[in-house]
Design an enzyme around this catalytic site. Structure first.
Site, PDB file in Angstrom:
ATOM      1  N   PHE A 155       0.866  -1.188   0.000  1.00  0.00           N
ATOM      2  CA  PHE A 155       0.000   0.000   0.000  1.00  0.00           C
ATOM      3  C   PHE A 155       0.893   1.226   0.000  1.00  0.00           C
ATOM      4  CE2 PHE A 155      -2.343   3.511   1.794  1.00  0.00           C
ATOM      5  CZ  PHE A 155      -3.498   3.471   1.041  1.00  0.00           C
TER       6      PHE A 155
ATOM      7  N   ASP B  73       9.351   2.706   1.576  1.00  0.00           N
ATOM      8  CA  ASP B  73       8.191   3.473   2.021  1.00  0.00           C
ATOM      9  C   ASP B  73       8.043   3.251   3.523  1.00  0.00           C
ATOM     10  OD1 ASP B  73       5.718   4.415   2.762  1.00  0.00           O
ATOM     11  OD2 ASP B  73       4.668   3.680   0.984  1.00  0.00           O
TER      12      ASP B  73
ATOM     13  N   LYS C 267       2.861   9.562   8.097  1.00  0.00           N
ATOM     14  CA  LYS C 267       1.940   9.320   9.222  1.00  0.00           C
ATOM     15  C   LYS C 267       2.388   9.893  10.579  1.00  0.00           C
ATOM     16  CE  LYS C 267      -0.982   5.732   7.424  1.00  0.00           C
ATOM     17  NZ  LYS C 267      -0.566   5.043   6.212  1.00  0.00           N
TER      18      LYS C 267
HETATM   19  C1  LIG Z   1      -0.816   5.292   4.833  1.00  0.00           C
HETATM   20  C2  LIG Z   1       0.256   4.926   3.902  1.00  0.00           C
HETATM   21  C3  LIG Z   1       0.474   5.655   2.720  1.00  0.00           C
HETATM   22  C4  LIG Z   1      -0.436   6.767   2.279  1.00  0.00           C
HETATM   23  O1  LIG Z   1      -0.435   7.849   3.165  1.00  0.00           O
HETATM   24  P1  LIG Z   1      -1.606   8.945   3.077  1.00  0.00           P
HETATM   25  O2  LIG Z   1      -1.157  10.012   4.038  1.00  0.00           O
HETATM   26  O3  LIG Z   1      -2.876   8.274   3.461  1.00  0.00           O
HETATM   27  O4  LIG Z   1      -1.642   9.432   1.683  1.00  0.00           O
HETATM   28  C5  LIG Z   1       1.541   5.295   1.933  1.00  0.00           C
HETATM   29  N1  LIG Z   1       2.365   4.278   2.274  1.00  0.00           N
HETATM   30  C6  LIG Z   1       2.191   3.562   3.391  1.00  0.00           C
HETATM   31  C7  LIG Z   1       3.137   2.459   3.728  1.00  0.00           C
HETATM   32  C8  LIG Z   1       1.118   3.845   4.245  1.00  0.00           C
HETATM   33  O5  LIG Z   1       0.919   3.118   5.347  1.00  0.00           O
END
Ligand SMILES: *Cc1c(COP(=O)(O)O)cnc(C)c1O
Length: 397
Positions: free
Chosen positions: A133, A218, A251
């Protein structure tokens, strides 16, 4: 009719139905506790999806944001501010590698910037993992594997190959000298807290280096203390010597204020040139002041050690109840599998018992509470947890 019922009606009439009905209508919070508009209290084991690192209404965050907003709230990127520069410096120091930072407003934006940066290598192919994700905007969505998220929006941009997460051989086979980058979560969060086998991220570093491709981690969910380290990938010794080219954050970074960061090291740090990318709000001094307060408070309150200790306590509590078949935990990032498809029912039963919980799938729960969660919070939840599972089972019978 409760106050929540009234707000839910107004919500349904005025907000797009992108999220389904809200689980509760919340009014205030303190530490790892929140209260709804009817005055009911909950222990927050969800932390706004791993965002509220300092919990709710932390005085250090309130003070930093208030002071900054009273001083200078926004200037655009035609101008610079000291919180922006200090934050970039601080993030690079924590990363432990020289580099450059692009500041934005969310996880998906941090990934969009990184994806655009990868195009500046002159290559377009990206390898991502099944179960990944990376966000909901079109570029980040092109790297996100979940069919249900992708299909309504195809065709998506990009030239993306998905490989099984944790399989070094499959990764090696997918990466060629056309590959611009490999993007991986050090731990897959939305997939239910999935940990790769030992050696996978080090293999990914070797494979990308050999192909002249960028390694992009990420850490939007895993970064900023969530796993008991500043960055989850710091647990991999090989990556301390040979760091990733790109790291994306969001986050937990702002403690609730919207902020995203794209960190690039080595030659990748200079791939984006004037005019290549931009943002009006990104690097906003209020969001940067919030992030600086989060980083400072993690140090002042010894939260990295606290996360490790409290995470073990919570993981043990989660694992001890009947019906839990597996627990995967690193720090305060905990996934739990159940022996039945009770995920959503457990979330409802948890709320009725006074806990904010989250399920990532039919039989999988995810706990990503505030890093300031106390031992008392954990112990109170541990007592309630078997009853929550029992109530969920009865509700679905
Ligand atoms: C939540 C998340 C995103 C997206 O972040 P948003 O602030 O909702 O756009 C991208 N990568 C990872 C691993 C995430 O957990």
């Amino acid at each position: 009719m409760t106050r929540q019922d009234e707000w839910n009606e107004r919500y349904a009439a005025s907000l797009m139905n992108t999220f389904g009905p809200p689980k509760a209508v919340l009014a205030r919070g303190m530490g790892a506790h929140v209260w709804d508009v009817d005055g009911r209290e909950y222990v927050d084991l969800f932390g706004g999806i791993a965002v509220n690192a300092l919990g709710h209404a932390h005085p250090a965050l309130v003070q930093a944001v208030t002071a900054q907003l009273q001083t200078l709230g926004h200037v655009s990127n035609f101008f610079a501010t000291s919180p922006q520069v200090e934050l970039a410096e601080r993030l690079l120091a924590l990363l432990g590698t020289p580099g450059k930072v692009f500041l934005s407003n969310s996880g998906t934006e941090a990934n969009e910037a990184a994806l655009k940066l990868t195009r500046r290598t002159g290559r377009t192919h990206v390898v991502a993992a099944e179960g990944s994700f990376h966000g909901r905007t079109m570029g980040a969505l092109s790297l996100t594997s979940k069919e249900a998220y992708r299909r309504p929006f195809e065709p998506l941009p990009g030239d993306v190959t998905f490989v099984p997460y944790g399989d070094s051989e499959a990764l090696a086979a997918a990466v060629t000298d056309r590959t611009a980058a490999v993007i991986l979560e050090p731990i897959q969060g939305e997939a239910g807290v999935l940990l790769p086998p030992a050696g996978y991220l080090a293999d990914a570093r070797r494979i990308t280096s050999a192909a002249g491709a960028l390694l992009w981690l990420d850490e939007v969910q895993t970064g900023i203390g969530r796993t008991g380290r500043w960055f989850a990938h710091h647990s991999v010794p090989e990556l301390l010597d040979s760091p990733p080219d790109l790291v994306t954050l969001a986050k937990g970074l702002g403690g609730g204020l919207p902020i995203g960061a794209t960190l690039a090291t080595g030659a990748a740090a200079d791939l984006l040139e004037p005019g290549n990318h931009g943002t009006t709000f990104g690097g906003n001094p209020v969001a940067c002041a919030a992030a600086l307060a989060v980083l400072q408070t993690i140090v002042h309150e010894g939260l990295l050690d606290h996360v490790e200790f409290t995470g073990k306590r919570l993981a043990d509590a989660v694992a001890s109840a009947p019906g839990v078949t597996e627990v995967r935990a690193v720090g305060l990032m905990i996934g739990a599998d159940l022996d039945a498809d009770l995920g959503p029912a457990v979330v409802d039963a948890g709320r009725d018992a006074g806990y904010l919980l989250n399920s990532t799938g039919p039989h999988t729960l995810r706990f990503v509470p505030p890093l300031v969660l106390t031992d008392d919070d954990v112990d109170v939840f541990a007592d309630a947890w078997p009853g929550i599972l029992r109530a969920a089972g009865e509700a679905t019978r």
